[in-house]
Design a protein around this motif. Sequence first.
Motif, PDB file in Angstrom:
ATOM      1  N   ARG A  21       0.785  -1.196   0.022  1.00  0.00           N
ATOM      2  CA  ARG A  21      -0.028   0.034  -0.047  1.00  0.00           C
ATOM      3  C   ARG A  21       0.935   1.260  -0.009  1.00  0.00           C
ATOM      4  O   ARG A  21       2.031   1.294   0.879  1.00  0.00           O
ATOM      5  N   TYR A  88      -6.037   3.996   4.945  1.00  0.00           N
ATOM      6  CA  TYR A  88      -5.455   3.939   3.769  1.00  0.00           C
ATOM      7  C   TYR A  88      -4.506   2.837   3.586  1.00  0.00           C
ATOM      8  O   TYR A  88      -4.181   2.375   2.695  1.00  0.00           O
ATOM      9  N   LEU A  89      -3.966   2.453   4.543  1.00  0.00           N
ATOM     10  CA  LEU A  89      -2.610   1.412   4.664  1.00  0.00           C
ATOM     11  C   LEU A  89      -3.127   0.153   5.073  1.00  0.00           C
ATOM     12  O   LEU A  89      -2.211  -0.886   4.854  1.00  0.00           O
TER      13      LEU A  89
END
Length: 90
Positions: A21, A88-89
């Motif tokens: 990611r 997000y990760l």
Amino acid sequence: METYYWYDNVEVDLVVVNNDRILPIQVVYDLSEEDTFQREFKALKKFMEKMGVNNGIIVIYRGEEREVEGIKIIHAYKFFLSEILKTYLE
């Protein structure tokens, strides 16, 4: 998790990588001026297109929060107090 800086005629302040990611992050004091917005936005979009990334973040101290073309603009205090990086990760 690793953190990088990216430059290709424009710069991205932070590129956070966790496994596969990637999250590009710009940090800006004041995003209320259109020229500042365009500079920061274009840098993130260029990175996102080159690296095949769908999301980015602009962390601001002053200005309007919003989301534009996959780029979330968020106030610094919310960024640091939230779990947005994990979102997000992960």
